[in-house]
Structure formats: structure tokens, C-alpha cells
Design a protein around this motif. Structure first.
Motif, PDB file in Angstrom:
ATOM      1  N   GLU A  21       0.830  -1.215   0.000  1.00 21.90           N
ATOM      2  CA  GLU A  21       0.000   0.000   0.000  1.00 21.90           C
ATOM      3  C   GLU A  21       0.858   1.256   0.000  1.00 21.90           C
ATOM      4  OE1 GLU A  21      -3.223   2.288  -0.359  1.00 21.90           O
ATOM      5  OE2 GLU A  21      -3.271   0.103  -0.435  1.00 21.90           O
ATOM      6  N   GLN A  22       1.909   1.273   0.809  1.00 20.56           N
ATOM      7  CA  GLN A  22       2.775   2.454   0.871  1.00 20.56           C
ATOM      8  C   GLN A  22       3.520   2.686  -0.437  1.00 20.56           C
ATOM      9  OE1 GLN A  22       5.322   2.117   4.306  1.00 20.56           O
ATOM     10  NE2 GLN A  22       3.644   2.375   5.740  1.00 20.56           N
ATOM     11  N   GLY A  23       3.770   1.615  -1.182  1.00 21.32           N
ATOM     12  CA  GLY A  23       4.518   1.754  -2.424  1.00 21.32           C
ATOM     13  C   GLY A  23       3.667   1.932  -3.663  1.00 21.32           C
ATOM     14  N   LYS A  24       2.344   1.892  -3.526  1.00 28.24           N
ATOM     15  CA  LYS A  24       1.453   1.950  -4.693  1.00 28.24           C
ATOM     16  C   LYS A  24       1.642   3.188  -5.552  1.00 28.24           C
ATOM     17  CE  LYS A  24      -2.295  -1.165  -3.806  1.00 28.24           C
ATOM     18  NZ  LYS A  24      -3.697  -1.354  -3.607  1.00 28.24           N
ATOM     19  N   ASN A  25       1.886   4.312  -4.955  1.00 29.89           N
ATOM     20  CA  ASN A  25       1.988   5.554  -5.725  1.00 29.89           C
ATOM     21  C   ASN A  25       3.417   5.926  -6.105  1.00 29.89           C
ATOM     22  OD1 ASN A  25      -0.822   5.977  -5.679  1.00 29.89           O
ATOM     23  ND2 ASN A  25      -0.691   6.817  -3.625  1.00 29.89           N
ATOM     24  N   GLU A  26       4.360   5.063  -5.778  1.00 27.62           N
ATOM     25  CA  GLU A  26       5.755   5.323  -6.129  1.00 27.62           C
ATOM     26  C   GLU A  26       5.964   5.007  -7.613  1.00 27.62           C
ATOM     27  OE1 GLU A  26       8.231   6.509  -4.158  1.00 27.62           O
ATOM     28  OE2 GLU A  26       6.756   6.745  -2.561  1.00 27.62           O
ATOM     29  N   PRO A  27       6.813   5.773  -8.273  1.00 31.60           N
ATOM     30  CA  PRO A  27       7.105   5.461  -9.677  1.00 31.60           C
ATOM     31  C   PRO A  27       7.794   4.101  -9.790  1.00 31.60           C
ATOM     32  CG  PRO A  27       8.159   7.531  -8.990  1.00 31.60           C
ATOM     33  CD  PRO A  27       7.499   6.946  -7.794  1.00 31.60           C
ATOM     34  N   ASP A  59      10.289   3.111 -11.431  1.00 26.96           N
ATOM     35  CA  ASP A  59      11.747   3.167 -11.357  1.00 26.96           C
ATOM     36  C   ASP A  59      12.234   3.090  -9.910  1.00 26.96           C
ATOM     37  OD1 ASP A  59      11.772   3.446 -14.082  1.00 26.96           O
ATOM     38  OD2 ASP A  59      12.182   5.603 -14.076  1.00 26.96           O
ATOM     39  N   ASP A  60      11.439   3.618  -8.986  1.00 33.48           N
ATOM     40  CA  ASP A  60      11.844   3.653  -7.582  1.00 33.48           C
ATOM     41  C   ASP A  60      11.457   2.400  -6.798  1.00 33.48           C
ATOM     42  OD1 ASP A  60      12.770   6.194  -8.088  1.00 33.48           O
ATOM     43  OD2 ASP A  60      11.052   7.214  -7.181  1.00 33.48           O
ATOM     44  N   ILE A  61      10.373   1.736  -7.188  1.00 36.53           N
ATOM     45  CA  ILE A  61       9.812   0.705  -6.314  1.00 36.53           C
ATOM     46  C   ILE A  61       9.809  -0.701  -6.910  1.00 36.53           C
ATOM     47  CG2 ILE A  61       7.386   0.902  -7.004  1.00 36.53           C
ATOM     48  CD1 ILE A  61       8.469   0.843  -3.368  1.00 36.53           C
ATOM     49  N   LEU A  62       9.841  -0.826  -8.219  1.00 33.95           N
ATOM     50  CA  LEU A  62       9.707  -2.146  -8.841  1.00 33.95           C
ATOM     51  C   LEU A  62      10.808  -3.103  -8.381  1.00 33.95           C
ATOM     52  CD1 LEU A  62       7.994  -3.846 -10.666  1.00 33.95           C
ATOM     53  CD2 LEU A  62       9.331  -3.036 -12.608  1.00 33.95           C
ATOM     54  N   ASP A  63      12.060  -2.651  -8.342  1.00 35.36           N
ATOM     55  CA  ASP A  63      13.157  -3.507  -7.868  1.00 35.36           C
ATOM     56  C   ASP A  63      12.932  -3.944  -6.413  1.00 35.36           C
ATOM     57  OD1 ASP A  63      14.517  -3.470 -10.247  1.00 35.36           O
ATOM     58  OD2 ASP A  63      15.949  -1.921  -9.645  1.00 35.36           O
ATOM     59  N   HIS A 108       9.441 -10.066  -3.260  1.00 34.97           N
ATOM     60  CA  HIS A 108       8.878 -11.306  -3.802  1.00 34.97           C
ATOM     61  C   HIS A 108       9.878 -12.459  -3.685  1.00 34.97           C
ATOM     62  CE1 HIS A 108       7.911 -14.194  -7.037  1.00 34.97           C
ATOM     63  NE2 HIS A 108       6.674 -14.010  -6.568  1.00 34.97           N
ATOM     64  N   ASP A 109      11.131 -12.215  -4.082  1.00 33.27           N
ATOM     65  CA  ASP A 109      12.164 -13.259  -4.004  1.00 33.27           C
ATOM     66  C   ASP A 109      12.359 -13.737  -2.566  1.00 33.27           C
ATOM     67  OD1 ASP A 109      12.525 -12.984  -6.736  1.00 33.27           O
ATOM     68  OD2 ASP A 109      14.388 -11.812  -6.558  1.00 33.27           O
ATOM     69  N   ARG A 110      12.366 -12.816  -1.627  1.00 33.03           N
ATOM     70  CA  ARG A 110      12.539 -13.193  -0.223  1.00 33.03           C
ATOM     71  C   ARG A 110      11.353 -14.006   0.287  1.00 33.03           C
ATOM     72  NH1 ARG A 110      15.280  -7.539   1.747  1.00 33.03           N
ATOM     73  NH2 ARG A 110      17.387  -8.153   1.116  1.00 33.03           N
ATOM     74  N   LEU A 111      10.150 -13.620  -0.124  1.00 36.31           N
ATOM     75  CA  LEU A 111       8.963 -14.363   0.304  1.00 36.31           C
ATOM     76  C   LEU A 111       8.940 -15.758  -0.302  1.00 36.31           C
ATOM     77  CD1 LEU A 111       6.309 -11.519   0.153  1.00 36.31           C
ATOM     78  CD2 LEU A 111       7.181 -12.651   2.205  1.00 36.31           C
ATOM     79  N   VAL A 112       9.370 -15.899  -1.555  1.00 34.99           N
ATOM     80  CA  VAL A 112       9.434 -17.220  -2.179  1.00 34.99           C
ATOM     81  C   VAL A 112      10.442 -18.095  -1.424  1.00 34.99           C
ATOM     82  CG1 VAL A 112      10.175 -18.458  -4.274  1.00 34.99           C
ATOM     83  CG2 VAL A 112       8.631 -16.487  -4.451  1.00 34.99           C
TER      84      VAL A 112
END
Length: 132
Positions: free
Chosen positions: A95-101, A103-107, A113-117
Motif C-alpha cells: 500500500e505504501q509503495g502503490k503511488n511510487e514510480p 523506477d523507484d519501487i519495482l526492484d 517477492h524473491d525473499r517471500l518465495v
């Protein structure tokens, strides 16, 4: 004989804003001038000397944990070590990252995701080991 004390100014207040320090007699009555202390200043001074880690319970609840066992027991007894389910923390991070561009948040989301897997795999392995 006077003893120094340090306490919340209003112990019944929902949100604490002030502490007081002073001296009390053997009956617990305050003597002399009480020194008012801003709660944020006091908490920063006290907690600034304490190291906290994070503990993950086996059922996925995350909880802060001070390195001092005595402080841990006291805060736990007072209900001041809030436990939060891992999935709620993840939902909040998304939720906190939803409005981030992107370029800033996808990585960051990909790393999450990798850590959760990896974590899911470790839990699955432990469940399988215990069922053998």
C-alpha cells in the motif's frame, strides 16, 4: 529519607506527553519541585540506548524484541510489544509503495517477492521434515 522517582505525569492519559522527575518520601509523597520532561525527549534518551531486533514467531507474527531480557519481559507484560502478522506487514508495504514510480519501487517489490518465495520454501521444507 528521600528517593528519586521518575513517572508519567498522567498515568491515565491515553497518549502520554509528559513525564515528571523528583524526590519522594518513604510514604511515596513527592517533595520539592517536580521537573516536567517532554515524553518524546525522554523516550528518545531511554530507547536510544537500547537495541531492538525483530522476532518472527513460528505462526508468522512479527514482534520487536529489545536485546535486554529484563526490558523484554517488562514491555511484554505491559502489552507494549505489539505483534503484527507478516501478511499485514506485506499488505502495508504494498500500500505504501502503490503511488511510487516504477523506477523507484519495482526492484524493491521484486526483492520482496524473491525473499517471500525463499521463506515459503523454507517453511514448506520444515513442514515436510516434521511430517516424516
Amino acid at each position: 529519607m528521600l528517593t528519586p522517582f521518575f513517572q508519567l505525569r498522567d498515568e491515565d492519559a491515553v497518549e502520554q506527553r509528559m513525564y515528571v522527575a523528583g524526590f519522594a518520601d518513604e510514604a511515596g509523597e513527592a517533595w520539592g519541585t517536580l521537573v516536567p520532561l517532554d515524553a518524546e525527549m525522554v523516550e528518545n534518551a531511554v530507547l536510544g540506548q537500547q537495541t531492538f531486533t525483530v522476532w518472527c514467531n513460528s505462526d508468522g507474527r512479527i514482534q520487536p524484541q529489545p536485546t535486554s531480557d529484563g526490558l523484554f519481559e517488562e514491555l511484554l507484560e505491559k502489552g507494549q510489544l505489539k505483534e503484527t502478522p507478516l501478511d499485514e506487514l506485506i499488505a502495508e508495504a504494498i500500500e505504501q509503495g502503490k503511488n511510487e514510480p516504477n523506477d523507484d519501487i519495482l526492484d524493491m517489490f521484486e526483492t520482496l517477492h524473491d525473499r517471500l518465495v525463499r521463506a515459503q520454501g523454507m517453511v514448506a521444507d520444515e513442514i515436510a521434515r516434521r511430517r516424516r
